[in-house]
Scaffold this active site. Structure first.
Site, short mmCIF file in Angstrom:
data_model
loop_
_atom_site.label_atom_id
_atom_site.label_comp_id
_atom_site.label_asym_id
_atom_site.label_seq_id
_atom_site.Cartn_x
_atom_site.Cartn_y
_atom_site.Cartn_z
N ASN A 184 104.63 12.59 32.28
CA ASN A 184 104.93 11.61 33.25
C ASN A 184 104.02 9.97 33.05
O ASN A 184 104.10 9.20 33.47
CB ASN A 184 104.52 11.92 34.72
CG ASN A 184 103.10 12.19 34.98
OD1 ASN A 184 102.23 11.83 34.05
ND2 ASN A 184 102.71 12.32 36.11
N LYS A 185 103.21 10.11 31.72
CA LYS A 185 102.56 8.82 31.51
C LYS A 185 103.86 7.73 31.08
O LYS A 185 105.03 7.92 30.57
CB LYS A 185 101.78 9.07 30.38
CG LYS A 185 100.60 9.86 30.71
CD LYS A 185 100.03 9.62 31.91
CE LYS A 185 98.67 10.65 32.23
NZ LYS A 185 99.15 11.84 32.99
#
Length: 375
Positions: A184-185
């Site tokens: 999710n970065k």
């Protein structure tokens, strides 16, 4: 309005060129650490003003390895924030040291530097600041405190790729700087991380800790003189990272644009009317990895998340206070020790924020928030 039937709080986006590059790696016969890892490290080093960078299979082992390189171990204390993913504190335990928490600033939600300095003792060896949602702490003051007390810093910049301080990228200056490329970065490798280092000696140690402590010489020379682990990044992951990293500037700019639209849609009277606290409106330093609200006490977080989901909007929360997790309660931490972190950790939520979001998606998210929180 968005065409997505459900608006997730996060969504990785892998373009076709990156998918093709992964296919090339799989066909090459070299799928573990190899030329793609080296190319990714070279690009990261260039991004961080030429500082040495090594990649790993997570943004957790990077912090553990930094602590080991810094000589942190049993008998030492490391100060960090209670509001972070639990890995930030777990790595302190992994090296045998003692985690010490300092409460957070109620506005930035990062570690309160007054509380941090007050927590320093003769046993303190290092500090792990966390840049929640991509917003740095006051780096100037942080490093002044570290110099004054002779402490090492391991920056948990997991969420801060593309963030800056005083016009310099996070990672381009400082001590150890750890980044995550988890799914999710802003830039992902599916899983992975990197560590920005200082000296050739630190680089050699990082390489040893990354792969069982091994040093190779010549055709068949092999020795082990430190206890390492299995933390290397694969070429498959590096190929994804290279494809993502090519767009880092556009990704950061777009997220800042989305954040500006969030503020515009919420309006100046949002906090007064709905009772929820917006994040600091920082469009210079933060990469806007997350857009977070602190809910009013009248609205339990679980109920808020359930109602938002019913409206088709996904919500995350980052993070519950580390010191109140069972592993840390067993070590003597308890309710009431860090009241700001406990309030924020009980009420904080993360609204949708990802690379392919549109302004219409932001409007949909804000409309749902206002509907659920209406007085």
């Amino acid at each position: 309005m968005s065409q997505l039937p459900f608006l997730p709080f996060s969504k990785p986006v892998i373009d076709e060129a990156t998918i093709a590059a992964v296919g090339d790696v799989l066909r090459s016969g070299w799928i573990t650490s190899g030329p793609k890892v080296q190319a990714f490290e070279a690009q990261l080093s260039e991004f961080f003003a030429g500082r040495p960078v090594r990649t790993f299979n997570s943004g957790t082992c990077t912090m553990e390895i930094a602590l080991r390189i810094a000589g942190v171990g049993p008998g030492d204390e490391v100060i960090t924030t209670p509001i972070s993913w639990v890995a930030t504190a777990n790595v302190i335990l992994e090296v045998g040291a003692t985690p010490v928490f300092a409460d957070i600033d109620p506005v930035t939600r990062n570690i309160d530097l007054d509380q941090l300095e007050a927590a320093i003792t003769p046993r303190t060896k290092a500090i792990i600041p966390v840049y929640l949602a991509g917003l740095p702490v006051d780096m100037t003051r942080l490093y002044a405190i570290a110099r004054k007390h002779g402490l090492r810093i391991v920056e948990d910049a997991a969420q801060a790729l593309g963030s800056s301080w005083n016009g310099q990228r996070i990672g381009a200056t400082g001590d150890f700087v750890s980044f995550s490329f988890q799914a999710n970065k802003n830039v992902t490798c599916s899983e992975g991380g990197c560590l920005v280092l200082n000296t050739p000696e630190e680089v050699r140690l990082a390489e040893k800790y990354r792969l069982q402590g091994v040093t190779r010489t010549g055709f068949d020379g092999l020795d082990v003189d430190v206890l390492g682990g299995k933390f290397n990044m694969t070429d498959v992951a590096a190929a994804i990272g290279l494809g993502q990293f090519a767009h880092i500037e556009a990704i950061t700019a777009h997220r800042r644009e989305l954040a500006r639209h969030y503020f515009a849609c919420f309006g100046e009277d949002f906090q007064a009317h709905y009772g929820a606290q917006l994040p600091p409106a920082d469009f210079e330093n933060s990469n806007w990895h997350l857009f977070q609200l602190v809910l009013p006490e009248r609205k339990p977080r679980a109920a808020f998340m359930e109602q938002m989901q019913a409206l088709g909007v996904g919500i995350g929360y980052h993070y519950p206070p580390i010191h109140l997790l069972s592993l840390y309660r067993e070590r003597g931490f308890k309710d009431g020790m860090f009241p700001v972190a406990e309030r924020v950790g009980r009420l904080i939520v993360s609204l949708p924020m990802f690379t392919t979001m549109t302004k219409a998606d932001v409007e949909r998210s804000v409309a749902a928030v206002k509907s659920v929180l209406k007085p």
